[in-house]
Enzyme design. Sequence first.
Site, mmCIF file in Angstrom:
data_model
loop_
_atom_site.group_PDB
_atom_site.id
_atom_site.type_symbol
_atom_site.label_atom_id
_atom_site.label_comp_id
_atom_site.label_asym_id
_atom_site.label_seq_id
_atom_site.Cartn_x
_atom_site.Cartn_y
_atom_site.Cartn_z
ATOM 1 N N ARG A 1 0.888 10.468 -1.862
ATOM 2 C CA ARG A 1 2.261 10.931 -1.516
ATOM 3 C C ARG A 1 3.118 9.855 -1.894
ATOM 4 O O ARG A 1 2.815 8.366 -1.354
ATOM 5 C CB ARG A 1 2.402 11.656 -0.260
ATOM 6 C CG ARG A 1 1.443 12.602 0.127
ATOM 7 C CD ARG A 1 1.088 13.647 -0.566
ATOM 8 N NE ARG A 1 2.262 14.525 -0.674
ATOM 9 C CZ ARG A 1 2.148 15.580 -1.745
ATOM 10 N NH1 ARG A 1 1.446 15.705 -2.626
ATOM 11 N NH2 ARG A 1 3.155 16.452 -1.649
ATOM 12 N N ILE A 2 4.331 10.195 -2.443
ATOM 13 C CA ILE A 2 5.381 9.230 -2.529
ATOM 14 C C ILE A 2 5.922 9.036 -0.906
ATOM 15 O O ILE A 2 6.384 9.832 -0.683
ATOM 16 C CB ILE A 2 6.731 9.608 -3.357
ATOM 17 C CG1 ILE A 2 5.751 9.579 -4.923
ATOM 18 C CG2 ILE A 2 7.503 8.462 -3.537
ATOM 19 C CD1 ILE A 2 6.605 9.873 -6.141
ATOM 20 N N HIS B 1 -3.188 -0.534 -7.470
ATOM 21 C CA HIS B 1 -2.847 0.363 -8.363
ATOM 22 C C HIS B 1 -3.928 0.052 -9.611
ATOM 23 O O HIS B 1 -3.750 -1.303 -9.952
ATOM 24 C CB HIS B 1 -1.220 -0.001 -8.676
ATOM 25 C CG HIS B 1 -0.686 1.073 -9.936
ATOM 26 N ND1 HIS B 1 -0.440 2.415 -9.518
ATOM 27 C CD2 HIS B 1 -0.619 0.860 -11.027
ATOM 28 C CE1 HIS B 1 0.010 2.975 -10.614
ATOM 29 N NE2 HIS B 1 0.034 2.335 -11.703
ATOM 30 N N SER C 1 -13.574 5.397 -1.956
ATOM 31 C CA SER C 1 -14.428 4.586 -2.246
ATOM 32 C C SER C 1 -13.876 3.435 -1.893
ATOM 33 O O SER C 1 -14.739 2.242 -1.674
ATOM 34 C CB SER C 1 -14.826 4.587 -3.778
ATOM 35 O OG SER C 1 -13.693 4.461 -4.541
ATOM 36 N N ASN C 2 -12.543 3.168 -1.910
ATOM 37 C CA ASN C 2 -12.066 1.756 -1.768
ATOM 38 C C ASN C 2 -12.110 1.556 -0.215
ATOM 39 O O ASN C 2 -12.383 0.621 0.303
ATOM 40 C CB ASN C 2 -10.440 1.664 -2.028
ATOM 41 C CG ASN C 2 -10.527 1.204 -3.540
ATOM 42 O OD1 ASN C 2 -10.559 0.277 -3.964
ATOM 43 N ND2 ASN C 2 -10.338 2.366 -4.278
ATOM 44 N N ASP D 1 5.614 2.048 -6.959
ATOM 45 C CA ASP D 1 4.818 1.010 -7.621
ATOM 46 C C ASP D 1 5.440 -0.382 -8.041
ATOM 47 O O ASP D 1 5.070 -1.033 -9.173
ATOM 48 C CB ASP D 1 4.187 1.463 -9.108
ATOM 49 C CG ASP D 1 3.245 2.699 -8.344
ATOM 50 O OD1 ASP D 1 2.774 2.614 -7.555
ATOM 51 O OD2 ASP D 1 2.934 3.554 -9.450
ATOM 52 N N ASN E 1 -0.697 -1.673 -1.358
ATOM 53 C CA ASN E 1 -1.091 -0.611 -2.281
ATOM 54 C C ASN E 1 -1.718 -1.106 -3.493
ATOM 55 O O ASN E 1 -1.636 -2.437 -3.916
ATOM 56 C CB ASN E 1 0.237 0.413 -2.782
ATOM 57 C CG ASN E 1 -0.268 1.386 -3.677
ATOM 58 O OD1 ASN E 1 -1.358 2.187 -3.416
ATOM 59 N ND2 ASN E 1 0.049 1.637 -4.847
ATOM 60 N N SER F 1 -3.936 -3.998 -9.654
ATOM 61 C CA SER F 1 -3.005 -4.748 -9.024
ATOM 62 C C SER F 1 -2.746 -4.512 -7.586
ATOM 63 O O SER F 1 -2.954 -3.217 -7.416
ATOM 64 C CB SER F 1 -1.428 -4.480 -9.693
ATOM 65 O OG SER F 1 -1.533 -4.576 -11.111
HETATM 66 C C1 GRF Z 1 -7.974 4.157 -6.840
HETATM 67 O O1 GRF Z 1 -8.278 3.991 -8.263
HETATM 68 C C2 GRF Z 1 -6.652 3.669 -6.736
HETATM 69 O O2 GRF Z 1 -6.119 2.557 -7.620
HETATM 70 C C3 GRF Z 1 -5.682 4.789 -6.778
HETATM 71 O O3 GRF Z 1 -6.240 5.629 -6.180
HETATM 72 C C4 GRF Z 1 -7.841 5.509 -6.488
HETATM 73 C C5 GRF Z 1 -8.650 5.942 -5.060
HETATM 74 O O4 GRF Z 1 -9.705 5.874 -5.229
HETATM 75 N N1 GRF Z 1 -4.464 4.427 -5.989
HETATM 76 P P1 GRF Z 1 -10.605 6.152 -3.969
HETATM 77 O O5 GRF Z 1 -10.189 7.304 -3.063
HETATM 78 O O6 GRF Z 1 -10.572 4.813 -3.022
HETATM 79 O O7 GRF Z 1 -11.864 6.154 -4.314
#
Ligand code: GRF
Length: 222
Positions: free
Chosen positions: A92-93, A110, A17-18, A146, A108, A137
């Site tokens: 993944r780290i 978070h 979704s991002n 992180d 990133n 963040s």
């Molecule tokens: C987000 O909530 C982000 O903060 C975390 O992973 C999630 C990813 O969501 N790191 P999406 O796949 O972008 O919907």
Amino acid sequence: MSSTHCNVVVLIGGNGSNLQALIDKQSPHYTLAGVISHRPEAYGLERAKNANIPTTVVSHQAYHSRSDFEAALVQALDNYQPDLIVLAGFMRILSPDFVKRYPGKILNIHPSLLPKYKGLNTHQRVLDAKDQEHGVSIHFVTEELDGGPLVAQVKIPVLLNETVESLTQRIHHVEHGLYPTVVEWYGQQRLKCQGNTVTLDQERLKKEGRELTLIDMQGMVS
Ligand code: GRF
């Protein structure tokens, strides 16, 4: 990065979704050059295909060691010649060796007010601690998980009767405004990171990064 062009590669592992928020932004300041998923079934791959963005799957399960996985990831990334790597649900780290290849070039997002609640299950931990505020963040990625320097934070109040589900929804809403805003800064060459120092418009950001509200972001992203 040329003066007008910033190649962004988005690393995903799930819903994406991002990624969708970045696709919808359609900025003249950056191009979504590619999407790489560490899971072949990630729905974000469909979102990329629908937007005609090239995709690559580098499945973590196909490799015996983290270094083999990361070697494949580097190859996939370098094909897209990234100026910026955006982690968006990439679970993944990344090893110090990997991170060192792209200094000041990995962002990133978070779901917490870092440095609080690094790692997983942040919404539940906020509820367990009875915190009155929570948030999102964005930080540059360094070797510390992180723990890289913060670029921006948005705070939201924790409401009465809040649940993990309601927080998930509200935090996502914030993320979808915040990530495109920050990537836009980078594409405009206003945002820079050298070592642990982050500057926006040549001004050094404070430890928490730039504090934004949802209203700020609506102004900036519209
Ligand atoms: C987000 O909530 C982000 O903060 C975390 O992973 C999630 C990813 O969501 N790191 P999406 O796949 O972008 O919907």
